[in-house]
Design an enzyme around this catalytic site. Structure first.
Site, PDB file in Angstrom:
ATOM      1  N   HIS A  83       0.858  -1.188   0.000  1.00 41.20           N
ATOM      2  CA  HIS A  83       0.000   0.000   0.000  1.00 41.20           C
ATOM      3  C   HIS A  83       0.893   1.237   0.000  1.00 41.20           C
ATOM      4  O   HIS A  83       1.487   1.586   1.013  1.00 41.20           O
ATOM      5  CB  HIS A  83      -0.910  -0.035   1.243  1.00 41.20           C
ATOM      6  N   ASN A 117      -3.632  16.248   3.610  1.00 42.11           N
ATOM      7  CA  ASN A 117      -3.754  16.315   2.156  1.00 42.11           C
ATOM      8  C   ASN A 117      -2.992  17.496   1.578  1.00 42.11           C
ATOM      9  O   ASN A 117      -2.379  17.399   0.523  1.00 42.11           O
ATOM     10  CB  ASN A 117      -5.241  16.414   1.763  1.00 42.11           C
ATOM     11  N   LYS A 168      -0.336  18.621   2.601  1.00 43.70           N
ATOM     12  CA  LYS A 168       1.108  18.356   2.659  1.00 43.70           C
ATOM     13  C   LYS A 168       1.637  17.834   1.326  1.00 43.70           C
ATOM     14  O   LYS A 168       2.840  17.740   1.119  1.00 43.70           O
ATOM     15  CB  LYS A 168       1.421  17.333   3.753  1.00 43.70           C
ATOM     16  N   HIS A 183      -9.132   1.238   0.401  1.00 41.76           N
ATOM     17  CA  HIS A 183      -8.850   1.718   1.749  1.00 41.76           C
ATOM     18  C   HIS A 183     -10.086   1.461   2.585  1.00 41.76           C
ATOM     19  O   HIS A 183     -11.197   1.772   2.133  1.00 41.76           O
ATOM     20  CB  HIS A 183      -8.594   3.225   1.743  1.00 41.76           C
ATOM     21  N   GLU A 200      -9.818   2.920   8.138  1.00 40.43           N
ATOM     22  CA  GLU A 200      -8.768   3.806   8.641  1.00 40.43           C
ATOM     23  C   GLU A 200      -9.372   4.757   9.668  1.00 40.43           C
ATOM     24  O   GLU A 200      -8.735   5.113  10.654  1.00 40.43           O
ATOM     25  CB  GLU A 200      -8.154   4.594   7.473  1.00 40.43           C
ATOM     26  N   HIS A 212      -5.393  -0.674   5.772  1.00 40.34           N
ATOM     27  CA  HIS A 212      -5.597  -0.129   7.130  1.00 40.34           C
ATOM     28  C   HIS A 212      -6.351  -1.077   8.077  1.00 40.34           C
ATOM     29  O   HIS A 212      -5.743  -1.721   8.894  1.00 40.34           O
ATOM     30  CB  HIS A 212      -6.239   1.257   7.135  1.00 40.34           C
ATOM     31  N   PRO A 271       5.724   7.375   1.933  1.00 41.09           N
ATOM     32  CA  PRO A 271       7.075   7.634   2.435  1.00 41.09           C
ATOM     33  C   PRO A 271       7.432   9.122   2.466  1.00 41.09           C
ATOM     34  O   PRO A 271       8.118   9.572   3.368  1.00 41.09           O
ATOM     35  CB  PRO A 271       7.960   6.883   1.439  1.00 41.09           C
ATOM     36  N   MET A 272       6.946   9.875   1.489  1.00 41.84           N
ATOM     37  CA  MET A 272       7.274  11.302   1.471  1.00 41.84           C
ATOM     38  C   MET A 272       6.847  11.978   2.768  1.00 41.84           C
ATOM     39  O   MET A 272       7.552  12.823   3.298  1.00 41.84           O
ATOM     40  CB  MET A 272       6.579  11.970   0.282  1.00 41.84           C
ATOM     41  N   GLN A 273       5.693  11.564   3.279  1.00 41.08           N
ATOM     42  CA  GLN A 273       5.192  12.238   4.481  1.00 41.08           C
ATOM     43  C   GLN A 273       5.640  11.619   5.798  1.00 41.08           C
ATOM     44  O   GLN A 273       5.629  12.282   6.823  1.00 41.08           O
ATOM     45  CB  GLN A 273       3.656  12.239   4.470  1.00 41.08           C
TER      46      GLN A 273
END
Lengths: 544, 544
Positions: A94, A167, A169, A363, A366, A385, A442-444
């Site tokens: 995911h 979002n 971000k 998804h 979550e 999730h 990963p970016m966040q």
């Protein structure tokens, strides 16, 4: 399209007189009846008690297994030649393509483009061509000074329970210009920058050899052109990688498009999403790029903030998609049913023609209502999730019995919805639910270059997972992924699809056979326990 | 040597008639008096209450600061050009050279040597030369099949509260042959393999550019030859790296050597440790290699399992080192005093001659008695671990007031003594203690290649540390390291040694000035609060 579902006719001309091609799909009535049946079940007192007790029992049983067999498991792994946690296959089940690089990678890439081609035209605004230098001038920024702090794409304490902030971000330096330029497939550069970054991530996976990933690309359903454009982006930039399989995510944002008058009704959105696929399936030669791209697409995801509340209660009295003209967004269950039904029809059509089919991997759980998990239970191949299973013993037990795979992302949850230490992953794993670990964004969320390894490392440290636990999770991740039958045979063993220890090749998976036997026996026990109870009930009913 | 302390005389011949060279050091009486004074203090009820309340106050004050200024801090960092968490300097302030590579690295290295030079003679046993192939044959192993599981150097659940088991993890495959061959500086190959691996770790640090490390090498005090041998290893294999500074660790294992009759008394051990250094300091030309090596050695560490209990109570009535002939190990406080006193004398001698001096940075407060922290408070420049400060408010407050640096390793603790979530690092950081993050033993604890980054990432995720928190810890790590004045100026700013915001150059450290001001004011407040109280007490005493 009729009632939100696509039908295929053999002949265009005599449409009215024909029966559509028979491509079975679950009808709305069945779905809503099943829905309400399970909804009744999860609130039924005795059922809740029963499931709660069985789950407790499963957890205690695992503790006992651990105490008795931990050392034997480890001994098995130690004597297993050549295979360890580092060289078992792991799939990042995911992950969103637009956030698949870590923040440092994105930063470096931005700086690199500015250094090498500042005078390249990268956008057009009201007929005026804009160079990269002008973009940054407009933002009053010198990319040399840019840092991960000013980039500001990392989730922090401020994003907890704030999906809206999260979002935003996605916009580097808070500027949507940069998001368009670097993280989109459709822009003046034809998504070149984004493709290059994704390919850099793919190269790293290929080098690491044992890691795979299933990035999500977006199809919004705003226009039927999205599909050919996405396929063109994919083919033109050669984004293909042997270590990646693609998933299409459909954001549940009909309401936004409707309020901007981009869509007349919800049915049109479904048509934009699915009609191009039917066309490409029926006439591959007329849609070569899309046809080719679809070979690497393995499934569909449904995404958005689940905590948004919907007033509408889905039932067989709900308006059909083609008459859903209101600005209100349809509820989660409505989205799920219509996506699922269309995917089913499409899959049946593709199967007939010997083409690949698609999994449905939304998804789910979550945040928001527990009923989402009911819809997904009826429709999904696996979910991302599943946190809220924590709150419903009945659903948790059902997901266990049906072994519905769950791709969990505790680091993502930690920044958004649930503190790391409260994450149920460890508990789910112990009970025997089919969980895997994934990075989400990963970016966040991540700090190191090895993002999936970071995810595993933190779980291992915080929950003191054993090597056997980690390898079981990794095996689960391959099983629940969209990798092909041949690949799964190669990565997990010839008989991977069989149940129990028979399906496990320790030389490939590094999962102890003792563990596999325990899981299998436990599941068989639960199932036979249930069927025995059913039988004795029948007997009681007969004798009374 | 007299009474366990080395003295330097100007002239060899007339030794008896001379006064030794004046090289001040704290005498035993002062030490024991101060010891008992602080021991009384930490058990004094009112003092405990007072310190406990001040510490609570410090923690609440920081929470308040965070609530009010978090966004301003982040704003400061965002507008700080070019510098972010990734390119601020970080020092791994506590790491053992023999475990400085991660398990995967060691595994690869072993396999690589076997592939490239199986027939090389790597050991000698009773006159018989043994090749690498024979070593592995003797262990009934094919290195191709070797995995991190069979290597078995990673700490797991089995090592919790078992320092003995942990120590044996230093033996790959449980075989001391491999430890000798790959992880020692003295063996048939002259420690070549170990040197090569350390240099590979160093190359990675140099490439990452912003990371430094302070690995510990062992001097046991068994024989005076250890020093020249270690220096020879260092020089011959060119182990030097600009990103590494070396620390000498002395294991507290006199009892083992004594019971094997390798040492007549404790004084001899001290002499073996310190006399070569005095010689090299006085006659560098006769000890060129050692003299050169000492340029890169910045301090001493004292290591062993602190949880081992000692019966002996150190006082001025304890036997001198030269008459400590029993097989019993001297207590922690005894070790610390004699190491400290000798280092002091040595430093004074070296300072006179314009040579570099050494810091004293013992392991302390990882486990065992709280009194260890008292000894270190009196002697250490900084300590490693300091976990037990959690249990003594008075000591914790004293360490805060004196800003004694603490190199913490929560992942190491998590495997050995204290679960991650219970680690006091976050609390210490909040209160303003001078903490840094370090890896201790990457071979045993870490999963990724970027071990120090893994340590920071996990702390950041579990405790939701802000960027400013992380950069403050990184700044602390440089400050408490053995890097030179010039390097610290380069990495932290021209005035780094000044207190408060004046000493902070945000362009280099990425620590917000608001944070620095808060720390400085808070510390000044505490100190003036105390001195005011002292004054008013004096006045009360005078007027009464």
């Amino acid at each position: 399209m009729q009632g939100g579902i696509l039908f295929v006719y053999d002949n265009k001309k005599m449409l009215e007189h024909q029966e559509p091609h028979s491509l079975p799909y679950p009808d709305l009535e069945t779905y809503t009846v099943d829905m309400s049946h399970i909804l009744a079940l999860i609130t039924d007192g005795p059922t809740k008690t029963y499931c709660h007790r069985r789950l407790n029992f499963l957890e205690s049983k695992f503790s006992l297994h651990e105490m008795l067999n931990e050392m034997s498991e480890f001994k098995e792994l130690k004597s297993n030649p050549h295979r360890d946690f580092y060289n078992v296959r792991k799939v990042d089940t995911h992950i969103h393509a637009a956030a698949c690089m870590n923040q440092k990678h994105l930063l470096r890439f931005i700086k690199h483009t500015y250094q090498t081609e500042p005078d390249r035209t990268v956008a057009e605004k009201r007929g005026r061509k804009i160079t990269l230098r002008q973009v940054f001038d407009g933002l009053h920024m010198d990319p040399y000074d840019l840092t991960v702090d000013s980039l500001d794409v990392h989730a922090g304490r401020q994003t907890f329970h704030r999906f809206d902030k999260f979002n935003s971000k996605y916009n580097p330096v808070g500027a949507s210009e940069l998001r368009d330029l670097y993280l989109k497939t459709e822009n003046y550069l034809g998504g070149e920058y984004f493709a290059r970054m994704v390919k850099e991530v793919a190269r790293e996976l290929e080098e690491s050899k044992y890691q795979y990933s299933e990035p999500r690309l977006s199809i919004y359903g705003r226009s039927p052109e999205e599909w050919p454009n996405l396929a063109y982006w994919f083919i033109q930039h050669k984004v293909y990688s042997p270590n990646m399989r693609w998933i299409i995510q459909v954001p549940r944002i009909y309401d936004i498009f409707r309020s901007k008058k981009l869509l007349p009704n919800f049915g049109k959105m479904l048509e934009n999403i699915f009609l191009p696929l039917f066309k490409a399936t029926i006439n591959p030669q007329d849609h070569r790029e899309l046809h080719l791209f679809l070979k690497y697409v393995t499934g569909f995801d449904s995404v958005d903030d689940e905590s948004k509340h919907s007033d509408h209660m889905f039932s067989d009295k709900s308006p059909n998609p083609d008459v859903w003209t209101s600005e209100q967004n349809p509820p989660y269950s409505y989205y799920l049913y219509y996506m699922y039904a269309n995917i089913m029809v499409l899959n049946n059509l593709r199967r007939e023609r010997g083409l690949s089919t698609f999994l449905f991997r939304p998804h789910c759980g979550e945040a928001g209502s527990i009923t989402h998990l009911v819809s997904a239970f009826l429709t999904a191949d696996n979910i991302s999730h599943g946190l809220l299973l924590k709150k419903s013993p009945v659903l948790q037990y059902l997901y266990y019995l049906a072994q519905i795979p769950i791709a969990m992302s505790p680091l993502s949850n930690n920044s958004l919805f649930l503190e790391y230490s409260k994450n149920p992953l460890r508990e789910f794993l112990h009970k025997g639910l089919h969980v895997s670990l994934s990075t989400d964004d990963p970016m966040q969320f991540h700090y190191t270059k090895e993002t999936l390894m970071e995810e595993y490392a933190i779980a291992a440290q915080v929950w003191k997972l054993s090597t056997c636990d980690l390898c079981e999770i990794a095996r689960n991740s391959v099983l629940q992924s969209g990798l092909s039958h041949q690949e799964k045979q190669k990565f997990l063993g010839q008989n991977y699809y069989k149940e129990g220890p028979e399906g496990n090749d320790i030389r490939k998976t590094n999962v102890a056979q003792i563990r596999m036997a325990f899981r299998y026996e436990t599941l068989c026990n639960e199932l036979s326990f249930l069927s025995d109870a059913m039988k004795s009930e029948e007997i009681t009913a007969l004798t009374n």
